[in-house]
Design a protein around this motif. Structure first.
Motif, PDB file in Angstrom:
ATOM      1  N   TYR A 149       0.846  -1.194   0.000  1.00  0.00           N
ATOM      2  CA  TYR A 149       0.000   0.000   0.000  1.00  0.00           C
ATOM      3  C   TYR A 149       0.881   1.243   0.000  1.00  0.00           C
ATOM      4  O   TYR A 149       2.050   1.195   0.370  1.00  0.00           O
ATOM      5  N   GLY A 193      -2.142   5.762   4.125  1.00  0.00           N
ATOM      6  CA  GLY A 193      -3.357   5.466   4.870  1.00  0.00           C
ATOM      7  C   GLY A 193      -3.186   4.302   5.827  1.00  0.00           C
ATOM      8  O   GLY A 193      -2.091   3.780   6.037  1.00  0.00           O
ATOM      9  N   ARG A 194      -4.309   3.869   6.398  1.00  0.00           N
ATOM     10  CA  ARG A 194      -4.330   2.767   7.357  1.00  0.00           C
ATOM     11  C   ARG A 194      -5.415   1.777   6.948  1.00  0.00           C
ATOM     12  O   ARG A 194      -6.521   1.766   7.529  1.00  0.00           O
ATOM     13  N   PRO A 195      -5.114   0.946   5.971  1.00  0.00           N
ATOM     14  CA  PRO A 195      -6.139   0.031   5.446  1.00  0.00           C
ATOM     15  C   PRO A 195      -6.747  -0.876   6.502  1.00  0.00           C
ATOM     16  O   PRO A 195      -7.928  -1.242   6.403  1.00  0.00           O
ATOM     17  N   GLU A 250      -7.709  -0.260   9.348  1.00  0.00           N
ATOM     18  CA  GLU A 250      -8.733   0.385  10.163  1.00  0.00           C
ATOM     19  C   GLU A 250     -10.039   0.594   9.400  1.00  0.00           C
ATOM     20  O   GLU A 250     -11.039   1.026   9.990  1.00  0.00           O
ATOM     21  N   GLU A 251     -10.033   0.283   8.109  1.00  0.00           N
ATOM     22  CA  GLU A 251     -11.251   0.427   7.307  1.00  0.00           C
ATOM     23  C   GLU A 251     -12.279  -0.633   7.723  1.00  0.00           C
ATOM     24  O   GLU A 251     -11.927  -1.792   7.961  1.00  0.00           O
ATOM     25  N   LYS A 252     -13.548  -0.230   7.774  1.00  0.00           N
ATOM     26  CA  LYS A 252     -14.602  -1.134   8.268  1.00  0.00           C
ATOM     27  C   LYS A 252     -14.712  -2.431   7.474  1.00  0.00           C
ATOM     28  O   LYS A 252     -14.838  -3.511   8.062  1.00  0.00           O
ATOM     29  N   VAL A 300     -12.419  -4.072   6.012  1.00  0.00           N
ATOM     30  CA  VAL A 300     -11.293  -4.917   6.384  1.00  0.00           C
ATOM     31  C   VAL A 300     -11.511  -5.520   7.767  1.00  0.00           C
ATOM     32  O   VAL A 300     -11.260  -6.709   7.990  1.00  0.00           O
ATOM     33  N   LYS A 338      -8.584  -3.741  -1.669  1.00  0.00           N
ATOM     34  CA  LYS A 338      -9.567  -2.717  -2.030  1.00  0.00           C
ATOM     35  C   LYS A 338      -9.409  -1.469  -1.174  1.00  0.00           C
ATOM     36  O   LYS A 338      -9.488  -0.343  -1.673  1.00  0.00           O
ATOM     37  N   ALA A 339      -9.163  -1.676   0.112  1.00  0.00           N
ATOM     38  CA  ALA A 339      -9.008  -0.525   1.010  1.00  0.00           C
ATOM     39  C   ALA A 339      -7.722   0.244   0.729  1.00  0.00           C
ATOM     40  O   ALA A 339      -7.656   1.463   0.978  1.00  0.00           O
TER      41      ALA A 339
END
Length: 447
Positions: free
Chosen positions: A380, A383-385, A387-389, A391, A444-445
């Motif tokens: 990546y 960002g912080r993938p 922490e995405e909902k 994921v 995806k995130a």
């Protein structure tokens, strides 16, 4: 606590990108200031691997350390564990290793050791970080108190003798044909000589560094060439080091790879039989295979797990009285001998077992059947993938899918912008499905 410069293993990044001469200069000054303790003449030892950028970083560090009054002892290309050992042996106040370990030549790094040969604590790294960002010009030494720099010609011989002494005096390697892969890295001189002096027939690959080929298609992260050479020459085994020689993998006489988990299993059983384990178990990381844990349990031994990184393994070992620990990747820490992973010394412990048992390496080293374990990496940019909902939901679903028969480990790499997704369990299809579902969500995130 800030982690602006330091990762899980010192400071690491692209040479002339993250690791610039200016940063190296300031690291030398800041670390030198932090370790100016007492009125004695302070000393720092500096080793490096074979990357082209090592010259640039070495010179900048020398300028930094001498500018704050520290004398510099230059070791040249030397393994990381040799730097740690020589820091203690030479009564230095600091040790520095210039290396990015198993990374390609474009990267480099700065690893720091205290006078005891151990890597620095988070607290000391935070202190150095603050100093790097401060006005260092106010703390430079006077003209009369500047440091000097000189090369230590005996460094290689000192480390070779140290490594040889980890074997009993009556145990040699006569009769063993060994293919040694030095990864075109820091151990390309010392490792072949140590094995040869112990009596082995040594065939070496990855021993022609040119500044650009460190870890390139050789070494512990790419053991295919070693496997082929072992089969071609009908050798008894192969030994693969990485760029700074703090990790090792073994190849048996059939060309099959033996990872760090198997090596820890072999050494743990041998040391248990000899009464050498200081605690009834070993320390490893969350990445070690469940098969190792079950194997050790069958021997009456425990396995404590830590976060990934040999520094965390070592911290747990020191705090709880263990003398054996390591990582699946081949970082094996034998605290009776050293303060960090040592690929050559770990290999010698394995060779001692092979010689005593007089059995093929394939019989000695494959001590347990590993559970299906699948690891995939997702790169990546920012960002912080995690922490995405979507994921978070995918991770929960994967954990439920594996249930109590498996494990899911997801973590950002400490050395590169990569998220590692690992799962293991008794059912390979289930493990693969769990990993793929998490990887898809993270990808995806991270897009």
């Amino acid at each position: 606590m800030t982690r602006k410069y330091f990762g899980t293993d010192g400071i690491r990044g692209r040479a002339n990108g993250v690791i610039t001469p200016d940063l190296a200069l300031r690291v030398g000054q800041a670390t030198g200031i932090a370790f100016r303790r007492g009125d004695h003449r302070h000393r720092v030892v500096i080793g490096k691997d074979t990357r082209l950028s090592g010259y640039m970083i070495e010179n900048a560090l020398v300028a930094g350390f001498t500018s704050v009054g520290m004398d510099v002892l230059l070791l040249g290309p030397m393994p990381t564990p040799a730097v740690a050992m020589l820091t203690r042996s030479m009564r230095a106040d600091l040790g520095v290793m210039i290396s990015a370990s198993h990374n390609p030549y474009e990267d480099n790094g700065i690893k720091l050791f205290g006078p005891d040969g151990y890597k620095l604590s988070d607290e000391v790294e935070a202190e150095i970080t603050q100093l790097i960002d401060s006005d260092l010009g106010k703390q430079l030494s006077s003209s009369a108190m500047l440091g000097r720099a000189k090369r230590v010609e005996s460094a290689h011989a000192r480390y070779i003798e140290f490594a040889k002494r980890t074997l009993p005096r009556n145990l040699g390697l006569d009769g063993l044909r060994i293919v040694l892969d030095c990864a075109n890295g820091a151990a390309y001189k010392v490792a072949p000589e140590a094995l040869w002096e112990l009596g082995a027939e040594v065939i070496t690959i990855g021993d022609e560094p040119d500044g650009f080929n460190i870890n390139k298609d050789v070494g512990s992260t790419k053991p295919t060439a070693l496997s082929q050479k072992v089969r071609e020459l009908r050798a008894d085994l192969g030994i693969a080091l990485d760029g700074d020689a703090d990790r090792v993998l073994i190849v048996d006489e059939q060309g099959q790879i033996v990872d760090g988990d198997q090596l820890m299993g072999v050494i743990a059983r041998s040391w248990q039989e000899d009464g050498r384990l200081s605690a009834p178990g070993i320390v490893s990381t969350v990445m070690s295979n469940l098969g190792l844990e079950r194997y050790l349990a069958g021997l009456g031994l425990s396995m404590a797990r830590t976060a990934v990184g040999d520094r965390y393994v070592l911290e747990h070992m020191r705090a709880n009285g263990f003398n054996l620990g390591g990582e699946q990747s081949g970082h094996i820490i034998l605290s009776d001998y050293g303060t960090t992973g040592d690929g050559l010394v770990a290999a010698l412990q394995l060779l001692a077992v092979v010689k005593r048992q007089e059995k093929p390496v394939s019989e000695v080293c494959h001590c347990f059947e590993p559970l299906p374990q699948i690891l995939k990496n997702v790169r990546y940019r920012q960002g912080r993938p995690l922490e995405e909902k979507p994921v978070v939901n995918a991770i929960k679903a994967a954990e439920q899918l594996l249930g109590e028969s498996g494990r899911l480990v997801i973590r950002p790499s400490g050395t590169e912008p990569v998220i590692r997704v690992m799962a293991e369990g008794d059912d390979r299809d289930l493990v693969l499905r769990a990993v793929d579902e998490v990887v898809e969500a993270v990808t995806k995130a991270a897009a």
